[in-house]
Motif scaffolding. Sequence first.
Motif, PDB file in Angstrom:
ATOM      1  N   SER A 239       0.796  -1.239   0.000  1.00  0.00           N
ATOM      2  CA  SER A 239       0.000   0.000   0.000  1.00  0.00           C
ATOM      3  C   SER A 239       0.819   1.274   0.000  1.00  0.00           C
ATOM      4  O   SER A 239       0.242   2.366  -0.048  1.00  0.00           O
ATOM      5  CB  SER A 239      -0.888  -0.020   1.249  1.00  0.00           C
ATOM      6  N   SER A 240       2.145   1.171   0.048  1.00  0.00           N
ATOM      7  CA  SER A 240       2.969   2.373   0.229  1.00  0.00           C
ATOM      8  C   SER A 240       3.479   2.925  -1.096  1.00  0.00           C
ATOM      9  O   SER A 240       3.145   2.439  -2.158  1.00  0.00           O
ATOM     10  CB  SER A 240       4.135   2.038   1.170  1.00  0.00           C
ATOM     11  N   PHE A 241       4.281   3.972  -0.994  1.00  0.00           N
ATOM     12  CA  PHE A 241       4.899   4.632  -2.152  1.00  0.00           C
ATOM     13  C   PHE A 241       3.873   5.094  -3.187  1.00  0.00           C
ATOM     14  O   PHE A 241       4.016   4.876  -4.388  1.00  0.00           O
ATOM     15  CB  PHE A 241       6.027   3.761  -2.736  1.00  0.00           C
ATOM     16  N   GLY A 242       2.822   5.730  -2.661  1.00  0.00           N
ATOM     17  CA  GLY A 242       1.864   6.422  -3.521  1.00  0.00           C
ATOM     18  C   GLY A 242       0.686   5.602  -3.985  1.00  0.00           C
ATOM     19  O   GLY A 242      -0.261   6.139  -4.560  1.00  0.00           O
ATOM     20  N   ARG A 243       0.710   4.313  -3.745  1.00  0.00           N
ATOM     21  CA  ARG A 243      -0.326   3.445  -4.321  1.00  0.00           C
ATOM     22  C   ARG A 243      -1.744   3.902  -3.962  1.00  0.00           C
ATOM     23  O   ARG A 243      -2.636   3.878  -4.791  1.00  0.00           O
ATOM     24  CB  ARG A 243      -0.060   2.002  -3.848  1.00  0.00           C
ATOM     25  N   THR A 244      -1.952   4.330  -2.723  1.00  0.00           N
ATOM     26  CA  THR A 244      -3.320   4.681  -2.306  1.00  0.00           C
ATOM     27  C   THR A 244      -3.631   6.174  -2.414  1.00  0.00           C
ATOM     28  O   THR A 244      -4.647   6.640  -1.904  1.00  0.00           O
ATOM     29  CB  THR A 244      -3.590   4.254  -0.837  1.00  0.00           C
ATOM     30  N   GLY A 245      -2.732   6.934  -3.066  1.00  0.00           N
ATOM     31  CA  GLY A 245      -2.971   8.378  -3.148  1.00  0.00           C
ATOM     32  C   GLY A 245      -2.337   9.143  -1.991  1.00  0.00           C
ATOM     33  O   GLY A 245      -2.524  10.349  -1.847  1.00  0.00           O
ATOM     34  N   LYS A 246      -1.603   8.450  -1.137  1.00  0.00           N
ATOM     35  CA  LYS A 246      -0.741   9.044  -0.096  1.00  0.00           C
ATOM     36  C   LYS A 246       0.586   8.318  -0.224  1.00  0.00           C
ATOM     37  O   LYS A 246       0.626   7.188  -0.728  1.00  0.00           O
ATOM     38  CB  LYS A 246      -1.288   8.794   1.314  1.00  0.00           C
ATOM     39  N   MET A 247       1.676   8.936   0.282  1.00  0.00           N
ATOM     40  CA  MET A 247       2.954   8.219   0.203  1.00  0.00           C
ATOM     41  C   MET A 247       2.829   6.869   0.941  1.00  0.00           C
ATOM     42  O   MET A 247       3.238   5.835   0.438  1.00  0.00           O
ATOM     43  CB  MET A 247       4.074   9.075   0.816  1.00  0.00           C
TER      44      MET A 247
END
Length: 439
Positions: A255-263
């Motif tokens: 879920s990290s590094f932008g995947r969900t629209g947050k870093m």
Amino acid sequence: MPKIVTELPGPKSREYLAQSQEYEPVCLGSQAPVVWQEAHGCTIIDVDGNEFLDWCSGVLVTNVGHCHPDYVRPVKEQCDRLFNCYEFLTPQRARLAEKVIEISPSWLDKVFFVTTGSDATEAAIRIARRYTGKWEVLAFHGAFHGRTMGAASAGGSLGVKAGYGPMVPGFIHSPFPYCYRCPLGQESCETCGFKCLEFIDWVISKESTGQLGAVITEPYQGGAGSIIPPPGWFEKLDQWRCEKGLLFILDEVQSSFGRTGKMFAMEHYGIQPDLVTLGKGLGSGVPCSAVLGRSEVMDALPPGSMGSTNGGNPLSCQAALAAIDIIQRESLVENSARLGEVMRQAFVEMQGKYEQLGDVRGQGLVLGLEIVKDRASKEADRERARRIVEECMQRGLVLIAPIGMYGNVLRVAPPLVISEAEVQESLGIFEEALGVACA
Ligand SMILES: Cc1ncc(COP(=O)(O)O)c(C=O)c1O
């Protein structure tokens, strides 16, 4: 944009598929028969020269797009310099450690590098057990944390457990808020008062021997079908575990590094996990994973007590540095939030036309589409989900094989560099495929 120049699979693809069938075991997932030759940005080119749009990013790995020139160049340069030097320090590892801490929430100030997501889960569990001195960990039904024995034991589905004998002891499972199909039979998460959180106390009272030290969860359950907890659930979970004095491990491998629209997906919530696992998008292609944490917790392991042959190798670190730089410079987190919402709304509109599109859920550029026989019964329609993937492929759009607890969820996760035009083109292909499969 997609360009299909042969029948699918094409002649060269069929040769490789036959070769694989002869020499590889059947345990791999049955993906669409696309034999990848190369990929650039959001476009995949197969061995027959057919071009497809990519809605899978490997498996949510290539967040910066395939073979981004600013990723390939430093990785190639590193290949001329150094591949592995065990735990001896390199400038790449020192710089990546600083960079990861710089972009992380303020209370997370130490990072330990490994190679795969499963490695990161194992390491986080080891740290948690050592720090708390307790060996029980609360996890959730439906969770996926990897396939090594500890990670599989933390997992909450039979797929990684059945047939392998006893799992690692110490994991206690409780229902996750899968509100479309509430495991506790509640009508609505707006009115149920988080029965599933109350239920945790019951589970613990029956299963824990008093050794509970930590809780582990994904921010949204990926493999179980992109299941996102309802607003308020995470804050209540965090409050509950603080009251119990439990360590909080958040699995942000996917879920990290932008995947969900947050870093990081944790930024959607008011929570403060003590340990956070990272993987996939961290290396954005070259394998790299990590455990991020508060120093007090991370430093519980004395020198020499944890290490890894490939963890923090200079090639992985160089790749991760390049990926983070691209994510920041090209505002990919913002692109993920903006175009993810465009896609979500388009799917919601399609729901009005196709009752087989039972549920649409997502955050940023990770969306789950639950395919059902009809909206009233919500009966999972696995075959139709597979048919949609096949129809998409025939039209030049690649999706991962359906996932989810019932195998009926389509996962939409393009590289975060996808353009507005590619979004519109791929949505058009998807709707056509959906129409054919639902006719
Ligand atoms: C949330 C989560 N944790 C852990 C893993 C395991 O990662 P790996 O396959 O790199 O071992 C995955 C992989 O899909 C994942 O999605």
